[in-house]
Design an enzyme around this catalytic site. Structure first.
Site, mmCIF file in Angstrom:
data_model
loop_
_atom_site.group_PDB
_atom_site.id
_atom_site.type_symbol
_atom_site.label_atom_id
_atom_site.label_comp_id
_atom_site.label_asym_id
_atom_site.label_seq_id
_atom_site.Cartn_x
_atom_site.Cartn_y
_atom_site.Cartn_z
ATOM 1 N N ARG A 51 0.811 -1.216 0.000
ATOM 2 C CA ARG A 51 0.000 0.000 0.000
ATOM 3 C C ARG A 51 0.849 1.272 0.000
ATOM 4 O O ARG A 51 0.450 2.277 -0.564
ATOM 5 C CB ARG A 51 -0.921 -0.017 1.215
ATOM 6 C CG ARG A 51 -2.272 -0.600 0.859
ATOM 7 C CD ARG A 51 -3.333 0.004 1.685
ATOM 8 N NE ARG A 51 -2.850 0.081 3.057
ATOM 9 C CZ ARG A 51 -3.576 -0.204 4.120
ATOM 10 N NH1 ARG A 51 -4.805 -0.589 3.976
ATOM 11 N NH2 ARG A 51 -3.087 -0.094 5.337
ATOM 12 N N LYS A 149 0.772 -19.668 6.009
ATOM 13 C CA LYS A 149 -0.111 -19.861 7.130
ATOM 14 C C LYS A 149 -0.263 -18.545 7.902
ATOM 15 O O LYS A 149 0.638 -17.714 7.785
ATOM 16 C CB LYS A 149 0.403 -20.951 8.057
ATOM 17 C CG LYS A 149 1.764 -20.616 8.688
ATOM 18 C CD LYS A 149 2.065 -21.495 9.840
ATOM 19 C CE LYS A 149 1.614 -20.875 11.124
ATOM 20 N NZ LYS A 149 2.619 -19.997 11.714
ATOM 21 N N ASP A 178 4.296 -24.254 4.086
ATOM 22 C CA ASP A 178 4.605 -24.558 5.476
ATOM 23 C C ASP A 178 6.119 -24.606 5.482
ATOM 24 O O ASP A 178 6.722 -25.559 4.966
ATOM 25 C CB ASP A 178 4.029 -25.919 5.890
ATOM 26 C CG ASP A 178 4.301 -26.184 7.359
ATOM 27 O OD1 ASP A 178 5.453 -25.997 7.777
ATOM 28 O OD2 ASP A 178 3.369 -26.570 8.075
ATOM 29 N N HIS A 179 6.750 -23.570 6.036
ATOM 30 C CA HIS A 179 8.194 -23.453 5.798
ATOM 31 C C HIS A 179 8.971 -24.607 6.426
ATOM 32 O O HIS A 179 10.108 -24.861 6.054
ATOM 33 C CB HIS A 179 8.727 -22.082 6.233
ATOM 34 C CG HIS A 179 8.924 -21.917 7.706
ATOM 35 N ND1 HIS A 179 7.909 -21.647 8.571
ATOM 36 C CD2 HIS A 179 10.046 -21.991 8.471
ATOM 37 C CE1 HIS A 179 8.393 -21.554 9.807
ATOM 38 N NE2 HIS A 179 9.685 -21.759 9.772
ATOM 39 N N LYS A 183 12.758 -27.069 5.207
ATOM 40 C CA LYS A 183 13.996 -27.243 5.970
ATOM 41 C C LYS A 183 14.720 -28.494 5.470
ATOM 42 O O LYS A 183 14.086 -29.534 5.285
ATOM 43 C CB LYS A 183 13.695 -27.367 7.471
ATOM 44 C CG LYS A 183 13.215 -26.048 8.092
ATOM 45 C CD LYS A 183 13.000 -26.204 9.580
ATOM 46 C CE LYS A 183 12.286 -25.013 10.179
ATOM 47 N NZ LYS A 183 13.132 -23.908 10.588
ATOM 48 N N GLU A 217 10.944 -23.391 21.469
ATOM 49 C CA GLU A 217 11.550 -22.096 21.140
ATOM 50 C C GLU A 217 11.911 -21.362 22.422
ATOM 51 O O GLU A 217 11.279 -21.578 23.458
ATOM 52 C CB GLU A 217 10.561 -21.237 20.354
ATOM 53 C CG GLU A 217 10.140 -21.846 19.040
ATOM 54 C CD GLU A 217 9.259 -20.886 18.265
ATOM 55 O OE1 GLU A 217 9.800 -20.186 17.405
ATOM 56 O OE2 GLU A 217 8.052 -20.829 18.534
ATOM 57 N N ASP A 236 -0.863 -21.952 15.845
ATOM 58 C CA ASP A 236 0.357 -21.390 15.269
ATOM 59 C C ASP A 236 1.364 -22.469 14.866
ATOM 60 O O ASP A 236 2.053 -22.339 13.858
ATOM 61 C CB ASP A 236 0.999 -20.433 16.296
ATOM 62 C CG ASP A 236 2.215 -19.709 15.737
ATOM 63 O OD1 ASP A 236 2.119 -19.177 14.622
ATOM 64 O OD2 ASP A 236 3.259 -19.681 16.419
ATOM 65 N N HIS A 241 3.005 -27.007 11.272
ATOM 66 C CA HIS A 241 4.359 -27.581 11.290
ATOM 67 C C HIS A 241 4.402 -28.961 11.952
ATOM 68 O O HIS A 241 4.972 -29.902 11.405
ATOM 69 C CB HIS A 241 5.331 -26.658 12.044
ATOM 70 C CG HIS A 241 5.331 -25.241 11.548
ATOM 71 N ND1 HIS A 241 5.185 -24.913 10.222
ATOM 72 C CD2 HIS A 241 5.467 -24.056 12.196
ATOM 73 C CE1 HIS A 241 5.246 -23.595 10.084
ATOM 74 N NE2 HIS A 241 5.405 -23.061 11.269
ATOM 75 N N LYS A 339 6.753 -21.526 23.530
ATOM 76 C CA LYS A 339 7.641 -20.354 23.510
ATOM 77 C C LYS A 339 8.295 -20.252 24.883
ATOM 78 O O LYS A 339 7.742 -20.715 25.886
ATOM 79 C CB LYS A 339 6.818 -19.088 23.271
ATOM 80 C CG LYS A 339 6.011 -19.147 21.979
ATOM 81 C CD LYS A 339 6.599 -18.276 20.919
ATOM 82 C CE LYS A 339 5.827 -18.326 19.623
ATOM 83 N NZ LYS A 339 6.659 -18.433 18.446
HETATM 84 C C1 BG6 Z 1 6.160 -19.758 12.535
HETATM 85 C C2 BG6 Z 1 5.375 -19.431 13.766
HETATM 86 O O1 BG6 Z 1 5.348 -20.401 11.608
HETATM 87 O O2 BG6 Z 1 7.244 -20.617 12.886
HETATM 88 C C3 BG6 Z 1 6.258 -18.768 14.811
HETATM 89 O O3 BG6 Z 1 4.307 -18.547 13.425
HETATM 90 C C4 BG6 Z 1 7.480 -19.609 15.087
HETATM 91 O O4 BG6 Z 1 5.533 -18.537 16.012
HETATM 92 C C5 BG6 Z 1 8.163 -20.012 13.791
HETATM 93 O O5 BG6 Z 1 8.368 -18.852 15.885
HETATM 94 C C6 BG6 Z 1 9.260 -21.030 14.055
HETATM 95 O O6 BG6 Z 1 9.988 -21.236 12.878
HETATM 96 P P1 BG6 Z 1 11.521 -21.681 12.913
HETATM 97 O O7 BG6 Z 1 11.867 -21.871 11.484
HETATM 98 O O8 BG6 Z 1 12.265 -20.560 13.584
HETATM 99 O O9 BG6 Z 1 11.569 -22.933 13.707
#
Ligand code: BG6
Length: 488
Positions: A51, A149, A178-179, A183, A217, A236, A241, A339
């Site tokens: 924007r 996501k 979904d990253h 990996k 984390e 989340d 994941h 977390k």
């Molecule tokens: C994200 C979550 O999809 O993945 C975050 O929204 C999380 O809350 C993150 O911190 C963790 O990803 P990675 O690659 O750091 O393990």
């Protein structure tokens, strides 16, 4: 041996939310690395779309700063950076009013080059952007749309989002990221299972006692107050994941790496997950929220203090999941994520059954069950714990040692970020590492009853001190079954 890089066809990459956090931290650096890895062909263009009213020059300045901050200094090559910035341009667009889409069309021109529209924006804009692209004739046969996501916050909203995008793009053009699937170590899970003869015959309830999946984390809320407090750890991390990891552990061998072959098998796992209903939830799930404590050597605030208001959102969840099929019946999958935990570690532990009978007598020591520990991050690698004879005299005493395949000891290449692989797969049109619509919906179908059970029974979050392994109830969840969480 270094792998051979195969360049992809020239492409136009449009980042909606081009000046946002994801673009800055992940997408631009990933694209830069792939250019430097000689994977681009010419002409490849990257267009920022947001924007804010920025000129091309201002967007380039934004990208220049982003790359200098998020690419390792040693990997910044001034000539490469200059070439990268020259690919960039910018168009101001408004997804609601549609303003700017005409300009975007002009910028893209009439070519049938591969186009990727990357929606690095809030999900409530997915439908608007997708429709505006369609209305403006921007959806060519060679176009793909990429969404991140959260895809919904429950099954209903996921169905709506999928319908909205599905009205404008075919499923083969929709890339749901979904990253975790990007990996290296997660892909390695497939290599380990299906590239070796060793494990597969034992990979079932006859030989495996249980599975643990931990994604821990140390970070807290970071700057994501609005999103996170509405989501919580189950939405989340687990819905996407962790369930994806569970699928890769539990699925049958697909016939090939073909996208649908792999996703069909993952879908079967998701559909076999035993529902956790109201009566089950208090026994099989734990919700936690961190309180003030210590993390990374310093004092940290509790979640509500960080948030600045009361909240019942969980920052930790542990679940005992079960897969009701022939291969896995009776094998619990203990899942946990949170977390502000004691350390940052993602790993999968496969604990095999104990041997049926020991021939070694009482002096041999305890014969521990074999464990396969797949470390996803950090210190990526695989450890196979086995029993051996303690060397030297003293009779037949046994002890456990690890066959240690720490990747850093074996491979000296840079470990690419998940987004590098995933973006290149978007361009190649390879959907193997992306979630199909029915997978996302099946995952919500399992998660929704847990959310309802929590809400109906008012299952409260249990406090845990930041810097620990979560609420004591999570330890009880596994110890009730005579097992313990793997100590990372
Ligand atoms: C994200 C979550 O999809 O993945 C975050 O929204 C999380 O809350 C993150 O911190 C963790 O990803 P990675 O690659 O750091 O393990």
């Amino acid at each position: 041996m270094t792998s051979q890089i195969i360049p992809v066809e020239p492409f136009d990459f449009v980042i909606f939310g081009g000046t946002g956090d994801l673009s800055e931290r992940k997408l631009l650096p990933a694209l830069y690395y792939r250019q430097q890895g000689h994977q681009f062909s010419e002409p490849t263009r990257i267009i920022g779309a947001s924007r804010s009213k920025l000129s091309d020059e201002e967007f380039r300045a934004f990208a220049d700063k982003a790359l200098r901050e998020h690419v390792k200094a040693a990997d910044i090559d001034e000539a490469g950076l200059k070439a990268f910035l020259a690919r960039l341009s910018y168009v101001a667009v408004d997804a609601k009013s549609g303003e700017g889409f005409g300009k975007l069309k002009k910028a893209l021109g009439g070519s049938n080059a591969i186009r990727a529209y990357y929606l690095a924006v809030a999900p409530n804009l997915f439908g608007d952007i997708s429709h505006k692209l369609k209305e403006n004739d921007l959806v060519t046969p060679n176009s793909r749309i990429v969404v991140e996501k959260p895809i919904g916050r429950d099954l209903d909203s996921a169905l709506t989002l999928n319908d909205q995008i599905g009205a404008d793009f075919g499923e083969h053009q929709i890339f749901r990221i979904d990253h975790y699937l990007g990996k290296e170590t997660v892909q390695n899970l497939m290599a380990l299972r299906f590239g070796n003869m060793l494990y597969e015959p034992l990979w079932n309830s006859a030989h495996i006692d249980h599975v643990q999946i931990t994604v821990a984390e140390t970070v807290g809320l970071e700057d994501r107050v609005t999103y996170y407090d509405k989501a919580g750890a189950l939405r989340d991390m687990v819905q996407n994941h962790i369930l994806q990891l569970l699928c890769l552990v539990a699925m049958e061998a697909p016939s090939s790496m073909d996208a649908n072959a792999v996703r069909d098998e993952k879908l079967k796992v998701l559909r076999s997950l035993k529902r956790i209903n109201g009566a089950e939830a208090p026994k099989s799930t734990v919700r936690g929220q961190y309180r003030a404590g210590a993390s990374a050597g310093g004092a940290v605030k509790g979640y509500v203090e960080e948030l600045g208001g009361e909240s019942a959102t969980e920052t930790f969840v542990a679940i005992k999941a079960e897969i009701a099929n022939w291969r896995w019946a009776g094998v619990p999958f203990y899942l946990r994520t949170g977390k502000r935990l004691a350390s940052r570690v993602s790993e999968i532990v496969i604990e095999f059954k104990p041997i049926p009978h020991s021939i070694f007598g009482d002096n041999a020591g305890r014969i521990q069950a074999n464990q396969l520990v797949i470390r996803l991050q950090p210190d990526e690698g695989v450890k196979q714990w086995i029993m051996i004879k303690d060397p030297g005299p003293g009779g037949m005493r046994l002890r456990q040692i690890a066959l240690d395949m720490t990747f850093a000891d074996t491979f000296h290449e840079r470990n690419p970020d998940a987004y590098e692989r995933l973006i290149m797969d978007v361009i190649r049109g390879n959907q193997t590492l992306f979630m199909r619509r029915d997978e996302v919906e099946a995952a919500w179908t399992w998660v929704d009853p847990i959310l309802h059970a929590w809400a109906d029974a008012r299952q409260e979050v249990q406090g845990y001190t930041a810097g620990t392994w979560g609420p004591s109830a999570s330890i009880a969840l596994i110890e009730r079954d005579g097992r313990t969480w793997h100590e990372s």
